[in-house]
Design an enzyme around this catalytic site. Structure first.
Site, PDB file in Angstrom:
ATOM      1  N   LYS A 230     -32.700 -39.591  15.046  1.00  0.00           N
ATOM      2  CA  LYS A 230     -33.138 -40.911  14.420  1.00  0.00           C
ATOM      3  C   LYS A 230     -34.710 -41.692  14.940  1.00  0.00           C
ATOM      4  O   LYS A 230     -34.755 -41.700  15.941  1.00  0.00           O
ATOM      5  CB  LYS A 230     -32.137 -42.072  14.156  1.00  0.00           C
ATOM      6  CG  LYS A 230     -32.566 -43.113  14.014  1.00  0.00           C
ATOM      7  CD  LYS A 230     -31.858 -44.132  12.103  1.00  0.00           C
ATOM      8  CE  LYS A 230     -32.424 -45.357  12.422  1.00  0.00           C
ATOM      9  NZ  LYS A 230     -33.369 -45.731  13.367  1.00  0.00           N
TER      10      LYS A 230
ATOM     11  N   THR B  26     -30.183 -52.774  26.107  1.00  0.00           N
ATOM     12  CA  THR B  26     -29.214 -52.901  26.339  1.00  0.00           C
ATOM     13  C   THR B  26     -27.361 -53.157  25.616  1.00  0.00           C
ATOM     14  O   THR B  26     -26.807 -52.307  25.894  1.00  0.00           O
ATOM     15  CB  THR B  26     -28.966 -53.822  27.718  1.00  0.00           C
ATOM     16  OG1 THR B  26     -30.215 -53.643  28.874  1.00  0.00           O
ATOM     17  CG2 THR B  26     -27.381 -54.196  28.511  1.00  0.00           C
ATOM     18  N   ASN B  27     -27.878 -54.109  24.264  1.00  0.00           N
ATOM     19  CA  ASN B  27     -26.203 -54.401  23.778  1.00  0.00           C
ATOM     20  C   ASN B  27     -26.231 -53.436  23.415  1.00  0.00           C
ATOM     21  O   ASN B  27     -25.406 -52.969  22.854  1.00  0.00           O
ATOM     22  CB  ASN B  27     -26.950 -55.680  22.879  1.00  0.00           C
ATOM     23  CG  ASN B  27     -26.835 -56.602  23.767  1.00  0.00           C
ATOM     24  OD1 ASN B  27     -25.996 -57.008  24.863  1.00  0.00           O
ATOM     25  ND2 ASN B  27     -27.103 -57.972  23.531  1.00  0.00           N
TER      26      ASN B  27
ATOM     27  N   GLY C 236     -27.246 -50.371  23.798  1.00  0.00           N
ATOM     28  CA  GLY C 236     -26.657 -49.154  24.533  1.00  0.00           C
ATOM     29  C   GLY C 236     -25.057 -49.485  25.092  1.00  0.00           C
ATOM     30  O   GLY C 236     -24.319 -48.038  24.659  1.00  0.00           O
TER      31      GLY C 236
ATOM     32  N   GLU D  40     -31.550 -45.092  28.574  1.00  0.00           N
ATOM     33  CA  GLU D  40     -32.811 -45.655  29.031  1.00  0.00           C
ATOM     34  C   GLU D  40     -32.986 -47.152  27.923  1.00  0.00           C
ATOM     35  O   GLU D  40     -33.319 -47.316  26.901  1.00  0.00           O
ATOM     36  CB  GLU D  40     -34.164 -44.866  28.729  1.00  0.00           C
ATOM     37  CG  GLU D  40     -35.017 -45.363  29.431  1.00  0.00           C
ATOM     38  CD  GLU D  40     -36.020 -45.721  28.758  1.00  0.00           C
ATOM     39  OE1 GLU D  40     -35.705 -47.380  29.597  1.00  0.00           O
ATOM     40  OE2 GLU D  40     -36.853 -45.305  27.990  1.00  0.00           O
TER      41      GLU D  40
ATOM     42  N   CYS E 229     -40.480 -51.253  28.266  1.00  0.00           N
ATOM     43  CA  CYS E 229     -39.364 -51.135  29.408  1.00  0.00           C
ATOM     44  C   CYS E 229     -39.794 -51.757  30.497  1.00  0.00           C
ATOM     45  O   CYS E 229     -38.980 -52.355  31.628  1.00  0.00           O
ATOM     46  CB  CYS E 229     -38.442 -50.125  28.856  1.00  0.00           C
ATOM     47  SG  CYS E 229     -37.579 -50.461  27.367  1.00  0.00           S
TER      48      CYS E 229
ATOM     49  N   GLU F 227     -35.773 -60.279  29.416  1.00  0.00           N
ATOM     50  CA  GLU F 227     -37.071 -59.683  29.372  1.00  0.00           C
ATOM     51  C   GLU F 227     -37.834 -60.653  28.333  1.00  0.00           C
ATOM     52  O   GLU F 227     -37.276 -60.346  26.901  1.00  0.00           O
ATOM     53  CB  GLU F 227     -36.399 -58.455  29.174  1.00  0.00           C
ATOM     54  CG  GLU F 227     -37.143 -56.899  29.171  1.00  0.00           C
ATOM     55  CD  GLU F 227     -36.888 -55.653  28.376  1.00  0.00           C
ATOM     56  OE1 GLU F 227     -35.599 -55.704  27.898  1.00  0.00           O
ATOM     57  OE2 GLU F 227     -37.527 -54.778  29.229  1.00  0.00           O
TER      58      GLU F 227
HETATM   59  C1  SIN Z   1     -40.180 -47.704  27.435  1.00  0.00           C
HETATM   60  O1  SIN Z   1     -40.946 -49.066  26.574  1.00  0.00           O
HETATM   61  O2  SIN Z   1     -39.308 -47.191  27.042  1.00  0.00           O
HETATM   62  C2  SIN Z   1     -41.070 -46.297  28.441  1.00  0.00           C
HETATM   63  C3  SIN Z   1     -42.324 -46.900  28.863  1.00  0.00           C
HETATM   64  C4  SIN Z   1     -42.947 -46.084  29.238  1.00  0.00           C
HETATM   65  O3  SIN Z   1     -42.490 -44.923  29.025  1.00  0.00           O
HETATM   66  O4  SIN Z   1     -43.946 -46.370  30.026  1.00  0.00           O
END
Ligand code: SIN
Length: 498
Positions: A183, A240-241, A243, A260, A294, A393
């Site tokens: 997706k 996270t939510n 996930g 992740e 992330c 975050e």
């Molecule tokens: C991400 O932000 O999910 C991945 C970042 C990365 O692979 O460096």
């Protein structure tokens, strides 16, 4: 402004790639995708629904029955051909990324190479899928293991790396013999679909890679991918939510799962750090993709002895060396944020910090003259744990600087969060390097660097940042099951053997 693609057929409008064919949603519905820099319509993409998704899963299941038996060498060659095609079409892919994601063209080109490198890396792993021979504790028995593909995989990818997060998941899946239904993100579907076209040209058999799009139907498509009996593994990159929701859904059929999820990365500068390197590292980590990764530094902790110097040099770089604008413009270093919600969150974090006593030394405001998704790269000093930036975050171009006195105090603050994806620190003391790396509650640590992403290195988190590793040797096992075989009744050793 619409980029001119060298190969315009890479822009797939109103169709998804299912069972080796380009198909529209059965309902005929589509959704609009807009350029985050200009707000202009790029094109429309299919709004897939439950039935469309089930069709894709059936195709992947059928393909799995033969693809799983291809040799590792054959799968390796397919991935390698896909890699070559991605590199040959790098300029067009980068243009699509900049157009739909907004990141500057140079960064988009970097992402294409990063994405391609996952295909290259996993093409090299595909022929080396080894099992084990294990000495049995039962006399006369022999034990061995076979590494088998887990089955059809449901992959859900984010908009912040429209190319690299797809290849990071599909590469290992195909390397071990799985087939996939992926997706693509509603904000950035066209890069994913261009990658599908290149997979097709690489000769990847029909049904092995299926890429579908949805925006409003995302929850139901996600539900099918996480509850359908045929899907044996789900890999998700996102919040996270979401996930947690997907994990609950996966529990109904106990799927293998990799998540992740969000981070809240500490970035620590000790008194003994090389300050030039720490400033460069913080800039790279905090402002990569305008803070929308992330693993971006979220809380920058600077020890009291170097705080003022670090803050001065860091702020000067952001003020003097950044140029915000449309990612296609020459010299632009930072693009827009992806959408209104992202801008609102960034702004809220800045106002919250200000109200609670922090000082905005650079930026701090929207840039309406550029467009509604642009926000000034911002540096804030005097940030404290009471402020939202400490616990949430930001996912945007805002750097908050915290002051600390001791190593013990900063480790405690760094770990005072429910998530643990990446963490960074700068120090020249070897003993401290080991100590701090071991004490940070994160899945990945950068020591004296702000950039840790590498297809050869295991990427993933701890705590509520999720589990599972992507990239590297460990990324392969996420798509495998270990089958054990015990062969009994082998009898006694040969007479006279030693
Ligand atoms: C991400 O932000 O999910 C991945 C970042 C990365 O692979 O460096």
């Amino acid at each position: 402004m619409a980029p001119k693609l060298r190969d315009p057929s890479l822009l797939k409008k109103d169709v998804c790639y299912i069972n080796g064919q380009w198909v529209a949603a059965k309902s005929g519905k589509t959704f609009e995708v807009h350029d985050p820099s200009t707000g202009q319509l790029i094109a429309t993409a299919p709004e897939f629904d439950i039935e469309d998704t089930e069709r894709a899963i059936e195709a992947a299941e059928k393909a799995f029955q033969s693809f799983r038996h291809q040799t590792g060498r054959a799968r390796s060659k397919l991935l390698r051909r896909w890699y070559d095609l991605v590199m040959e079409n790098a300029d067009d892919l980068a243009a699509l990324i900049t157009w739909e994601n907004g990141k500057p063209l140079a960064d988009a080109k970097g992402e294409v190479v990063y994405a391609a490198n996952f295909l290259e890396w996993f093409s090299e792993e595909a022929p080396r899928i080894y099992g084990d021979t294990i000495p049995s504790s039962v006399p006369g028995n022999r034990v061995w293991t076979i590494k088998e593909p887990v089955g059809v995989c449901g992959l859900i990818t984010p908009w912040n790396f429209p190319a690299a997060m797809i290849t990071r998941k599909i590469g290992p899946a195909l390397a071990v013999g799985c087939t996939v239904v992926c997706k693509a993100p509603g904000e950035t579907p066209f890069t994913s679909l261009a990658l599908a076209e290149l997979a097709h040209r690489a000769g990847i058999p029909k049904g092995v890679v299926n890429i579908l799009t949805a925006l409003n139907n995302t929850p139901e498509v996600g539900e099918v991918l996480t509850t359908h009996r045929t899907i044996r593994k789900v890999s998700f990159t996102g919040s996270t939510n979401v996930g947690k929701l997907l994990m609950r859904q996966c529990s109904s059929t106990l799927k293998k799962l990799s998540l992740e999820l969000g981070g809240n990365a500490p970035f620590i500068v000790f008194d003994d750090a090389d300050i030039d390197a720490a400033v460069a590292g913080a800039i790279a980590s905090k402002f990569r993709s305008s803070g929308q990764t992330c693993v971006c530094a979220n809380r920058i902790f600077v020890q009291a002895g170097v705080y003022d110097e670090f803050a001065r040099r860091f702020a000067a770089k952001v003020r003097d060396e950044f140029r915000v604008g449309n990612g296609f413009e020459q010299g632009v270093t930072h693009g827009p944020l992806i959408h209104d919600r992202a801008v609102a969150k960034v702004e809220a974090h800045v106002r919250d910090a200000e109200q609670k006593g922090a000082t905005v030394v650079v930026g701090g405001h929207r840039i309406p003259e550029l467009g509604k998704h642009f926000f000034q790269p911002t540096v804030i000093t005097g940030v404290t744990p009471e402020m939202a930036m400490f616990s949430e975050e930001t996912f945007g171009p805002v750097a908050g600087l915290f002051k600390f006195e001791t190593e013990e105090e900063v480790i405690k603050m760094a770990n005072a969060t429910d998530v643990g994806l990446a963490g960074y620190f700068f120090s020249r003391d070897v003993q401290r390097v080991y100590r701090v790396a071991e004490h940070l509650e994160v899945g990945m640590v950068g020591v004296n660097t702000g950039l840790i992403s590498d297809p050869a290195a295991p990427f993933g988190g701890v705590k509520e940042s999720g589990f599972g590793r992507e990239g590297s040797l460990y990324g392969v096992s996420e798509y495998q099951i270990t089958k054990m075989v015990t062969f009994g009744g082998m009898g006694q050793p040969l007479q006279g053997s030693s």
